[in-house]
Design an enzyme around this catalytic site. Structure first.
Site, PDB file in Angstrom:
ATOM      1  N   GLY A 199       0.805  -1.218   0.000  1.00 14.52           N
ATOM      2  CA  GLY A 199       0.000   0.000   0.000  1.00 14.52           C
ATOM      3  C   GLY A 199       0.835   1.262   0.000  1.00 14.52           C
ATOM      4  O   GLY A 199       0.565   2.179   0.773  1.00 14.52           O
ATOM      5  N   TYR A 215     -14.118  -1.946  10.543  1.00 17.00           N
ATOM      6  CA  TYR A 215     -12.719  -1.488  10.504  1.00 17.00           C
ATOM      7  C   TYR A 215     -12.025  -1.765  11.839  1.00 17.00           C
ATOM      8  O   TYR A 215     -10.932  -2.349  11.886  1.00 17.00           O
ATOM      9  CB  TYR A 215     -12.700   0.015  10.201  1.00 17.00           C
ATOM     10  CG  TYR A 215     -11.328   0.655  10.242  1.00 17.00           C
ATOM     11  CD1 TYR A 215     -10.432   0.481   9.191  1.00 17.00           C
ATOM     12  CD2 TYR A 215     -10.924   1.420  11.329  1.00 17.00           C
ATOM     13  CE1 TYR A 215      -9.175   1.074   9.225  1.00 17.00           C
ATOM     14  CE2 TYR A 215      -9.677   2.020  11.368  1.00 17.00           C
ATOM     15  CZ  TYR A 215      -8.809   1.833  10.309  1.00 17.00           C
ATOM     16  OH  TYR A 215      -7.560   2.419  10.351  1.00 17.00           O
TER      17      TYR A 215
END
Ligand SMILES: NC(=O)c1ccc[n+]([C@@H]2O[C@H](COP(=O)([O-])OP(=O)(O)OC[C@H]3O[C@@H](n4cnc5c(N)ncnc54)[C@H](O)[C@@H]3O)[C@@H](O)[C@H]2O)c1
Length: 247
Positions: free
Chosen positions: A11, A153
């Site tokens: 990422g 999350y």
């Protein structure tokens, strides 16, 4: 500080991952970066190389074992070893629990948590063979606080802490260090898409330090956890949140 170390970072096309890749390369590491944004990832690698660093970009999805395995194999073929793995790729869309589709829950766990199962299964055998390695996993300070509306999350980031602690115990005998960073509110382009200015101000007011934290603030702690400076630590989580949560 990382001269000739080989670091893999997921990422890294933008945000915190990009800052980690740039800082590590400036400290002498060869960085191998993976992102589903293949163009962005390539741009970051080219810019690092233009600055005199060594960076190799791969387009790929951390939800795909094939992509992850090909990336790790490629890094070993090119650089001969792996010293550092930073599990950074993640998503943080908001969604109220009662209107959350099962698929939204699954995509979150797959991207933020199961991705680490994939990268670690691919990388750890190499580190075991080398009898050394540093792993840094990105969790979130929201695990300590709870966060509305982000149950999917926060659950994924709690799983990251559980994985970090358990694997630290399992891998210690191989001299592999596995730690975790729990960032607070970090000013990134992605954050700006989901957090209003008012919310950002409220989060800053909850901090002890009265400034917005930047990706570089997290990257510096990641550098510490990836270098010999942290050789006495494993299984730990460090809050990088400007003094918001203090436990
Ligand atoms: N920004 C914050 O305030 C904050 C706070 C706490 C934790 N974190 C965590 O830090 C990490 C980085 O956050 P950020 O703010 O830099 O995010 P970001 O969105 O700016 O960057 C994340 C990068 O991961 C990539 N990515 C996402 N899903 C992917 C996938 N399936 N496969 C490959 N690449 C993928 C994206 O393309 C992007 O380049 C995340 O794990 C996030 O949860 C961020």
């Amino acid at each position: 500080m990382l001269r000739d170390r080989v670091a893999l970072i997921t990422g890294a096309a933008t945000g915190i991952g990009e800052a980690i890749a740039r800082l590590f390369a400036s400290q002498g590491a060869q960085v191998h970066i993976l992102d589903r944004d293949a163009d962005g990832c390539k741009r970051v690698a080219e810019s690092i190389c233009a600055d005199g660093g060594a960076a190799f970009a791969a387009g790929g999805d951390v939800r795909s074992s094939d992509d992850v395995n090909a990336w790790v194999r490629g890094a070993i073929e090119r650089s001969g070893r792996i010293d550092i793995l930073v599990n950074n790729a993640g998503i943080y869309p908001r969604q109220a629990f009662l209107s959350m589709a099962e698929e939204q829950w699954d995509v979150m766990q797959d991207t933020n948590l199961k991705s680490m199962f994939r990268t670690l299964q691919a990388v750890l055998p190499q580190m075991v063979a080398q009898r050394s390695g540093k792993v840094v996993n990105l969790s979130s300070v929201t695990f300590h606080l709870g966060m509305n509306p982000m149950s999917h999350y926060v659950t994924s980031k709690g799983g990251v802490i559980g994985l970090t602690r358990s694997l630290a115990r399992e891998m210690g005998e191989h001299n592999i260090h596995i730690n975790c960073i729990t960032p607070g509110a970090i000013k990134t382009e992605a954050e700006a898409k989901v957090v209003t200015d008012e919310q950002a101000k409220a989060m800053m007011a909850a901090q002890s330090l009265r400034r917005r934290l930047l990706p570089l603030d997290v990257a510096r702690v990641c550098l510490f956890l990836s270098s010999e400076l942290s050789d006495g630590m494993t299984g730990q989580s460090l809050n990088v949140d400007g003094g918001w949560v203090m436990y």
